[in-house]
Design a protein around this motif. Structure first.
Motif, PDB file in Angstrom:
ATOM      1  N   GLY A   1      -2.536  -4.979   2.760  1.00  0.00           N
ATOM      2  CA  GLY A   1      -1.738  -4.788   1.560  1.00  0.00           C
ATOM      3  C   GLY A   1      -0.755  -3.648   1.698  1.00  0.00           C
ATOM      4  N   GLU A   2      -0.226  -3.261   0.552  1.00  0.00           N
ATOM      5  CA  GLU A   2       0.745  -2.172   0.478  1.00  0.00           C
ATOM      6  C   GLU A   2       0.368  -1.283  -0.701  1.00  0.00           C
ATOM      7  N   THR A   3       0.486   0.011  -0.513  1.00  0.00           N
ATOM      8  CA  THR A   3       0.134   0.958  -1.572  1.00  0.00           C
ATOM      9  C   THR A   3       1.186   0.963  -2.674  1.00  0.00           C
ATOM     10  N   SER A   4       0.885   1.665  -3.738  1.00  0.00           N
ATOM     11  CA  SER A   4       1.855   1.889  -4.807  1.00  0.00           C
ATOM     12  C   SER A   4       3.012   2.733  -4.276  1.00  0.00           C
ATOM     13  N   PHE A   5       4.127   2.673  -4.985  1.00  0.00           N
ATOM     14  CA  PHE A   5       5.323   3.444  -4.633  1.00  0.00           C
ATOM     15  C   PHE A   5       5.204   4.812  -5.298  1.00  0.00           C
ATOM     16  N   ASP A   6       5.009   5.836  -4.490  1.00  0.00           N
ATOM     17  CA  ASP A   6       4.880   7.208  -4.999  1.00  0.00           C
ATOM     18  C   ASP A   6       5.604   8.150  -4.054  1.00  0.00           C
TER      19      ASP A   6
ATOM     20  N   GLY B   1       8.582   8.453  -3.440  1.00  0.00           N
ATOM     21  CA  GLY B   1       9.706   7.809  -2.772  1.00  0.00           C
ATOM     22  C   GLY B   1       9.355   6.855  -1.638  1.00  0.00           C
ATOM     23  N   HIS B   2       8.093   6.440  -1.520  1.00  0.00           N
ATOM     24  CA  HIS B   2       7.723   5.541  -0.419  1.00  0.00           C
ATOM     25  C   HIS B   2       6.418   4.807  -0.703  1.00  0.00           C
ATOM     26  N   THR B   3       6.135   3.797   0.108  1.00  0.00           N
ATOM     27  CA  THR B   3       4.864   3.078   0.108  1.00  0.00           C
ATOM     28  C   THR B   3       4.303   3.124   1.524  1.00  0.00           C
ATOM     29  N   HIS B   4       3.063   2.689   1.680  1.00  0.00           N
ATOM     30  CA  HIS B   4       2.428   2.564   2.994  1.00  0.00           C
ATOM     31  C   HIS B   4       1.796   1.180   3.092  1.00  0.00           C
ATOM     32  N   CYS B   5       1.952   0.524   4.232  1.00  0.00           N
ATOM     33  CA  CYS B   5       1.218  -0.709   4.507  1.00  0.00           C
ATOM     34  C   CYS B   5      -0.143  -0.321   5.079  1.00  0.00           C
TER      35      CYS B   5
ATOM     36  N   HIS C   1       0.800  14.348  -3.094  1.00  0.00           N
ATOM     37  CA  HIS C   1       0.774  13.003  -3.665  1.00  0.00           C
ATOM     38  C   HIS C   1      -0.336  12.162  -3.047  1.00  0.00           C
ATOM     39  N   TRP C   2      -0.629  11.058  -3.697  1.00  0.00           N
ATOM     40  CA  TRP C   2      -1.508  10.006  -3.188  1.00  0.00           C
ATOM     41  C   TRP C   2      -0.929   8.686  -3.664  1.00  0.00           C
ATOM     42  N   HIS C   3      -1.548   7.600  -3.259  1.00  0.00           N
ATOM     43  CA  HIS C   3      -1.111   6.259  -3.639  1.00  0.00           C
ATOM     44  C   HIS C   3      -2.313   5.460  -4.127  1.00  0.00           C
ATOM     45  N   TRP C   4      -2.058   4.472  -4.958  1.00  0.00           N
ATOM     46  CA  TRP C   4      -3.070   3.525  -5.399  1.00  0.00           C
ATOM     47  C   TRP C   4      -2.972   2.270  -4.554  1.00  0.00           C
ATOM     48  N   TYR C   5      -4.085   1.571  -4.385  1.00  0.00           N
ATOM     49  CA  TYR C   5      -4.087   0.273  -3.711  1.00  0.00           C
ATOM     50  C   TYR C   5      -5.036  -0.659  -4.452  1.00  0.00           C
ATOM     51  N   ASP C   6      -4.733  -1.964  -4.425  1.00  0.00           N
ATOM     52  CA  ASP C   6      -5.533  -2.950  -5.128  1.00  0.00           C
ATOM     53  C   ASP C   6      -5.244  -4.310  -4.499  1.00  0.00           C
ATOM     54  N   VAL C   7      -6.144  -4.792  -3.656  1.00  0.00           N
ATOM     55  CA  VAL C   7      -5.963  -6.063  -2.953  1.00  0.00           C
ATOM     56  C   VAL C   7      -7.266  -6.858  -2.965  1.00  0.00           C
ATOM     57  N   LEU C   8      -7.168  -8.127  -2.621  1.00  0.00           N
ATOM     58  CA  LEU C   8      -8.339  -8.975  -2.433  1.00  0.00           C
ATOM     59  C   LEU C   8      -8.520  -9.212  -0.941  1.00  0.00           C
TER      60      LEU C   8
ATOM     61  N   GLU D   1      -0.396   2.844   7.505  1.00  0.00           N
ATOM     62  CA  GLU D   1       0.646   3.041   8.513  1.00  0.00           C
ATOM     63  C   GLU D   1       1.440   4.290   8.140  1.00  0.00           C
ATOM     64  N   VAL D   2       2.098   4.863   9.107  1.00  0.00           N
ATOM     65  CA  VAL D   2       2.905   6.062   8.878  1.00  0.00           C
ATOM     66  C   VAL D   2       4.158   5.692   8.085  1.00  0.00           C
ATOM     67  N   ALA D   3       4.449   6.455   7.060  1.00  0.00           N
ATOM     68  CA  ALA D   3       5.684   6.333   6.271  1.00  0.00           C
ATOM     69  C   ALA D   3       6.069   7.745   5.856  1.00  0.00           C
ATOM     70  N   ASP D   4       7.342   8.042   5.848  1.00  0.00           N
ATOM     71  CA  ASP D   4       7.817   9.378   5.471  1.00  0.00           C
ATOM     72  C   ASP D   4       7.093  10.454   6.295  1.00  0.00           C
ATOM     73  N   GLU D   5       6.854  10.140   7.554  1.00  0.00           N
ATOM     74  CA  GLU D   5       6.264  11.057   8.546  1.00  0.00           C
ATOM     75  C   GLU D   5       4.829  11.488   8.241  1.00  0.00           C
ATOM     76  N   HIS D   6       4.062  10.630   7.556  1.00  0.00           N
ATOM     77  CA  HIS D   6       2.642  10.933   7.318  1.00  0.00           C
ATOM     78  C   HIS D   6       1.887   9.637   7.037  1.00  0.00           C
ATOM     79  N   GLN D   7       0.560   9.742   6.992  1.00  0.00           N
ATOM     80  CA  GLN D   7      -0.284   8.613   6.622  1.00  0.00           C
ATOM     81  C   GLN D   7      -1.440   9.107   5.767  1.00  0.00           C
ATOM     82  N   HIS D   8      -2.171   8.159   5.168  1.00  0.00           N
ATOM     83  CA  HIS D   8      -3.286   8.471   4.288  1.00  0.00           C
ATOM     84  C   HIS D   8      -4.539   7.734   4.741  1.00  0.00           C
ATOM     85  N   ALA D   9      -5.692   8.260   4.387  1.00  0.00           N
ATOM     86  CA  ALA D   9      -6.962   7.569   4.608  1.00  0.00           C
ATOM     87  C   ALA D   9      -7.256   6.697   3.389  1.00  0.00           C
TER      88      ALA D   9
END
Length: 133
Positions: free
Chosen positions: A91-96, A98-102, A66-73, A29-37
């Motif tokens: 899930g939700e990504t790591s906090f990097d 200043g923000h996270t992404h769902c 920046h990038w974020h880590w994710y780890d879910v089942l 989802e978009v957070a801090d005006e951007h999103q990631h694949a």
């Protein structure tokens, strides 16, 4: 490519073809005006919830230094036509930075198989689906 005599003793190529994994590809989802694949291949199946699940982990795409880590089942197997199944994950990504992404997504189609992986931690199994009318 290894020559046959160079292979480790006890190496079993046949067992590698029975490993049951799924591919995935989604966007956060978009957070801090951007999103990631988010894309990759799940870990092998493990027994859970009267069915089986998969671990989904990795690193998002890179954006604005920046990038974020994710780890879910994943959730349990969901029956699909043709003897295949999918799994949902969220899930939700790591906090990097200043923000996270769902995020949420679907593990792609995989055949229902019954086999055991080499490390005995993960198992292939035919999902037990409820009977449908």
């Amino acid at each position: 490519m290894f020559e046959e005599q160079e292979r480790k003793p006890g190496h079993d190529d046949e067992g590698r073809h029975g490993v049951h994994v799924h591919g995935y590809n989604t966007l956060t989802e978009v957070a801090d005006e951007h999103q990631h694949a988010i894309m990759g291949v799940s870990a092998p199946a493990r027994l859970a919830e009267g069915s089986h699940i998969h671990r989904v982990r990795g690193r998002t795409s890179f954006h604005d230094n920046h990038w974020h880590w994710y780890d879910v089942l994943s959730g349990p197997a969901v029956a699909m036509p043709g003897g295949q199944h999918i799994h949902y994950f969220t899930g939700e990504t790591s906090f990097d930075d200043g923000h996270t992404h769902c995020f949420s997504g679907v593990l792609g189609l995989s055949p229902d198989v019954m086999d055991e992986c080499d490390d005995n931690k993960y198992y292939m199994m035919k999902p037990k689906y409820p009977k449908r009318d």
